[in-house]
Design a protein around this motif. Structure first.
Motif, short mmCIF file in Angstrom:
data_model
loop_
_atom_site.label_atom_id
_atom_site.label_comp_id
_atom_site.label_asym_id
_atom_site.label_seq_id
_atom_site.Cartn_x
_atom_site.Cartn_y
_atom_site.Cartn_z
N HIS A 50 0.81 -1.22 0.00
CA HIS A 50 0.00 0.00 0.00
C HIS A 50 0.85 1.27 0.00
CE1 HIS A 50 -3.68 2.21 0.48
NE2 HIS A 50 -3.33 2.72 1.64
N ASP A 51 2.03 1.20 0.65
CA ASP A 51 2.86 2.41 0.74
C ASP A 51 4.35 2.10 0.59
OD1 ASP A 51 3.88 1.58 3.34
OD2 ASP A 51 2.02 2.30 4.20
N GLY A 52 4.71 0.88 0.23
CA GLY A 52 6.10 0.51 0.09
C GLY A 52 6.51 0.28 -1.36
N THR A 53 6.04 -0.84 -1.94
CA THR A 53 6.41 -1.17 -3.32
C THR A 53 5.42 -0.64 -4.34
OG1 THR A 53 5.22 -3.28 -3.29
CG2 THR A 53 7.51 -3.30 -2.53
N CYS A 54 4.46 0.18 -3.90
CA CYS A 54 3.40 0.61 -4.82
C CYS A 54 3.95 1.38 -6.01
CB CYS A 54 2.36 1.44 -4.06
SG CYS A 54 3.05 2.69 -2.98
N LEU A 55 5.03 2.13 -5.84
CA LEU A 55 5.58 2.91 -6.95
C LEU A 55 6.01 1.98 -8.09
CD1 LEU A 55 6.32 5.93 -7.63
CD2 LEU A 55 8.65 5.34 -6.93
N ARG A 56 6.81 0.96 -7.75
CA ARG A 56 7.25 0.05 -8.81
C ARG A 56 6.12 -0.87 -9.26
NH1 ARG A 56 11.06 -3.64 -5.00
NH2 ARG A 56 9.71 -5.46 -4.79
N ASP A 57 5.22 -1.26 -8.33
CA ASP A 57 4.08 -2.08 -8.73
C ASP A 57 3.25 -1.37 -9.80
OD1 ASP A 57 4.89 -3.90 -6.82
OD2 ASP A 57 3.39 -3.32 -5.34
N ASP A 58 3.09 -0.06 -9.63
CA ASP A 58 2.27 0.70 -10.58
C ASP A 58 2.98 0.95 -11.90
OD1 ASP A 58 0.00 0.85 -9.02
OD2 ASP A 58 0.62 2.68 -8.01
N SER A 59 4.25 0.60 -11.98
CA SER A 59 4.96 0.65 -13.27
C SER A 59 4.90 -0.68 -13.99
CB SER A 59 6.43 1.05 -13.05
OG SER A 59 7.19 -0.07 -12.61
N THR A 60 4.44 -1.73 -13.30
CA THR A 60 4.55 -3.09 -13.83
C THR A 60 3.19 -3.75 -14.04
OG1 THR A 60 6.70 -3.35 -12.75
CG2 THR A 60 5.54 -5.38 -13.38
N TYR A 61 2.42 -3.88 -12.97
CA TYR A 61 1.20 -4.68 -13.04
C TYR A 61 0.11 -4.11 -13.94
CZ TYR A 61 3.24 -7.80 -9.65
OH TYR A 61 4.07 -8.70 -9.03
N PRO A 62 -0.02 -2.79 -14.08
CA PRO A 62 -0.99 -2.30 -15.08
C PRO A 62 -0.68 -2.79 -16.49
CG PRO A 62 -0.46 -0.55 -13.54
CD PRO A 62 0.50 -1.68 -13.25
#
Length: 667
Positions: A50-62
């Motif tokens: 929610h507040d840790g890996t979200c930056l990189r998650d939002d570059s990948t999973y979408p």
């Protein structure tokens, strides 16, 4: 965008395990998956979705979801919004939970029954470890910046030496796990969950210090113990600038045709946003990989070379390296490289060829100042700045330096260099470090590779033995994997030291080592047959989303020498700044202050201290945890202490201390 499948994001989905523990997941779901089931990619981490890996998650999973692949990002128990308490790294409980989660994903009505698993670092480790357990629905993995040997290629020990990064990492995890779940997701339970974590979370260093040999603790989760346990395809990725650079080649050697290796110039980051550039189109390649193995698409990705590597060329160390010169090569099938051998003549020069049998003994004694190594950088690097190895000339001043004449032609290498030499020591053991260095015509010295060895571990890491006093013993130091071109006119330097601080902590005594240079052989792995290839760069050069920056981050590293007190201090300051993830109202900040100290002539003067401050805040709500971890030593013991303090607003609501003394075990 045109041709891409719409998707929705489920910010928090509760998954209840068989033991009743609720784990928190963030899911990227392709539209109409209930009627047109999709494969899924699963990532399992303690780093807070929610507040840790979200930056990189939002570059990948979408991107995955737009390609019709669901993303399921789950926090390990005791992390983020998940229930319970973490119990260590890659524990049987963690891996069993992962297998249960894979079965849950495969059983969902929107799933086609095929699951891939991926991750970097922790997630790269556990996806290989879970693959070895063979959960039926797991069909393929992508492992980035990981290991197949938890003892020799992780952040704790390296070839019997003690990495300072062990303390840094223990302090980091104490800080990370002390953070509260977000009330916006868990409701009124947040405070009860937080206090449970604070009271019960372990200080990992206490366990790690009790396993100084490569025992069953480290063999667990090391797939090198039995590579045949992994039966599914794997892409294994790393960067030359990272501490996990050995893993891709070890993986293809152990897993054979099931594995593909990709090694770039990068630090410890995903290839589509890593530094130094050039980057790689990780997202496009991953989608092809998942489509091949999770939905049976015949796209030919399995025919790509078994090893793709970036060969570094004419690299100059600098305070920041945004782009590294070089070229990509492919090897359709990897095999043990042929060696280019070097020996040392009577003048101390490295020459092509093998040591001459029966050559007159040529003994050289070396006892490096214990602060030799301040240009070593971090074990694992997150930024292309002073975390990377700097100009080696300062460290070479405390080392035995052997080098070639100016090269008459380019020398290209790919693989692991090996140093073999006979040594003698007036002590039970000592540490030895060997560095392979590219010396430019102007004298600039770039570290290409390095290797370390605790001489008590010369014959293996499970049963170390003291050295025979003042008797010659043949040792072999395997340096880390590298891909490099030594240019015509440059020199190849071998730098040997008995200290590499602060990366490697010193032995309890400092006897120095005598090397018989007539016996010394250096084997460099030749690049050999290859094809020059192109590795596609990302379509989006800046894939990371922008967050709201309330205060900027800062980073700084510096060394101080107190000549009166005869002490050297190495300082680290890392401040992420205060940033807010849009749409959540939650702002976070992490501050790391770390210092290592040593007297150059006293190994027992060594000390390290790492302090983390973690803030979470929203309008009218503020939490802070401060963790402080410290490591000192005596001749017989390692002494580690830690303290964890938590604040709600300005009020201290929790304090806990740890202290453990552990006998030194050949270390």
């Amino acid at each position: 965008m045109s041709g891409k499948r719409p998707f929705t994001i489920i910010e928090n989905e509760w998954i209840t395990l068989a033991d009743g523990t609720r784990l928190a997941a963030r899911i990227w779901m392709p539209e109409n998956a209930e009627n047109d089931p999709v494969p899924a990619v699963f990532e399992f981490l303690p780093y807070r979705k929610h507040d840790g890996t979200c930056l990189r998650d939002d570059s990948t999973y979408p991107e995955f979801a737009a390609a019709g692949i669901a993303g399921v990002r789950v926090d390990i128990r005791g992390s983020g919004e998940s229930d319970g308490i973490i119990d260590g790294e890659y524990t049987p409980l963690e891996l069993a939970n992962a297998c249960e989660l894979i079965a849950w994903i495969a059983a969902q009505s929107w799933s086609n029954g095929s699951v891939g698993m991926m991750g970097i670092s922790w997630g790269g480790f556990n996806c290989l470890q879970v693959a070895a357990l063979r959960p039926p629905a797991l069909k393929a993995v992508i492992s980035i910046a990981s290991t197949v040997d938890r003892y020799n290629d992780d952040i704790h020990y390296k070839n019997g030496t003690h990495l300072s990064a062990q303390l840094s990492w223990a302090a980091t995890m104490l800080a990370y796990q002390s953070r509260s779940p977000d009330p916006a997701l868990v409701g009124d339970r947040w405070r009860e969950m937080w206090l449970e974590r604070l009271e019960n979370e372990p200080y990992f260093m206490e366990e790690w210090l009790t396993h100084q040999r490569r025992d069953a603790f480290w063999k667990h989760g090391s797939i090198s113990e039995n590579f045949s346990d992994v039966e599914i395809p794997a892409i294994v990725i790393a960067g030359w600038a990272d501490g996990y650079r050995n893993t891709p080649l070890k993986a293809v050697e152990g897993l054979g045709d099931k594995a593909k290796a990709l090694i770039g110039p990068w630090v410890h980051k995903y290839p589509h946003f890593a530094w130094p550039k050039p980057r790689a189109d990780f997202l496009g390649e991953a989608i092809r990989w998942w489509n091949r193995w999770l939905r049976g698409e015949e796209n030919g990705i399995e025919t790509m070379p078994q090893v793709r590597a970036y060969i570094m060329d004419d690299i100059r160390p600098a305070p920041r390296r945004d782009f590294d010169n070089g070229f990509w090569i492919g090897k359709q099938h990897w095999s043990e490289p042929e060696a280019a051998n070097f020996y040392v003549d009577q003048f101390g020069t490295l020459n092509p060829g093998n040591p001459i049998p029966g050559a007159h003994r040529h003994d050289r004694y070396i006892r490096s100042p214990l602060d030799t190594g301040t240009a070593s950088g971090e074990f694992f690097t997150l930024k292309p700045d002073a975390e990377m190895a700097l100009d080696q000339r300062g460290d070479d001043a405390g080392s035995m330096v052997l080098e070639t004449a100016a090269l008459e032609e380019d020398v290209d290498i790919l693989g692991r260099p090996v140093l073999a030499v006979e040594v003698a020591c007036d002590g039970d053991w000592a540490n030895l470090c060997a560095r392979l260095v590219d010396v430019h015509p102007d004298g600039t010295a770039t570290r290409v590779s390095f290797g370390v060895l605790n001489l008590a571990h010369r014959d293996g890491y499970e049963d170390p033995k003291v050295l025979p006093r003042n008797e010659k013993t043949r040792i072999r130091v395997k340096l880390d994997a590298c891909g490099y071109r030594f240019r015509k006119g440059h020199r190849i330097r071998l730098s040997i030291s008995t200290a590499y601080w602060p990366m490697i902590l010193p032995a309890p005594t400092d006897p120095g080592v005598t090397l018989d240079l007539a016996s010394l052989g250096l084997a460099l792995p030749k690049l050999g047959a290859h094809e020059k290839i192109t590795v596609k760069e990302p379509d989006n050069p800046n894939p990371l989303p922008k967050y709201l920056e309330h205060t900027p981050g800062t980073t700084r590293r510096w060394v101080t020498k107190d000549m009166t007190a005869n002490r050297t201090d190495y300082h680290i300051h890392e401040d992420t700044g205060l940033s807010e993830r849009p749409g959540t109202g939650l702002s976070t900040r992490q501050l790391r202050e770390e210092e290592w100290s040593i007297s150059p002539d006293d190994p027992l003067s060594m000390s390290g201290q790492s302090t983390w401050t973690c803030d979470m805040q929203r309008d009218g709500w503020f939490l802070r945890t401060v963790s402080n971890a410290r490591l000192t030593c005596t001749a017989q013991e390692w002494v580690t202490t830690a303290e964890l303090v938590a604040y709600e607003g300005e009020t201290e609501i929790f304090r806990k201390t740890f202290e453990k003394r552990v006998p030194r075990d050949f270390m």
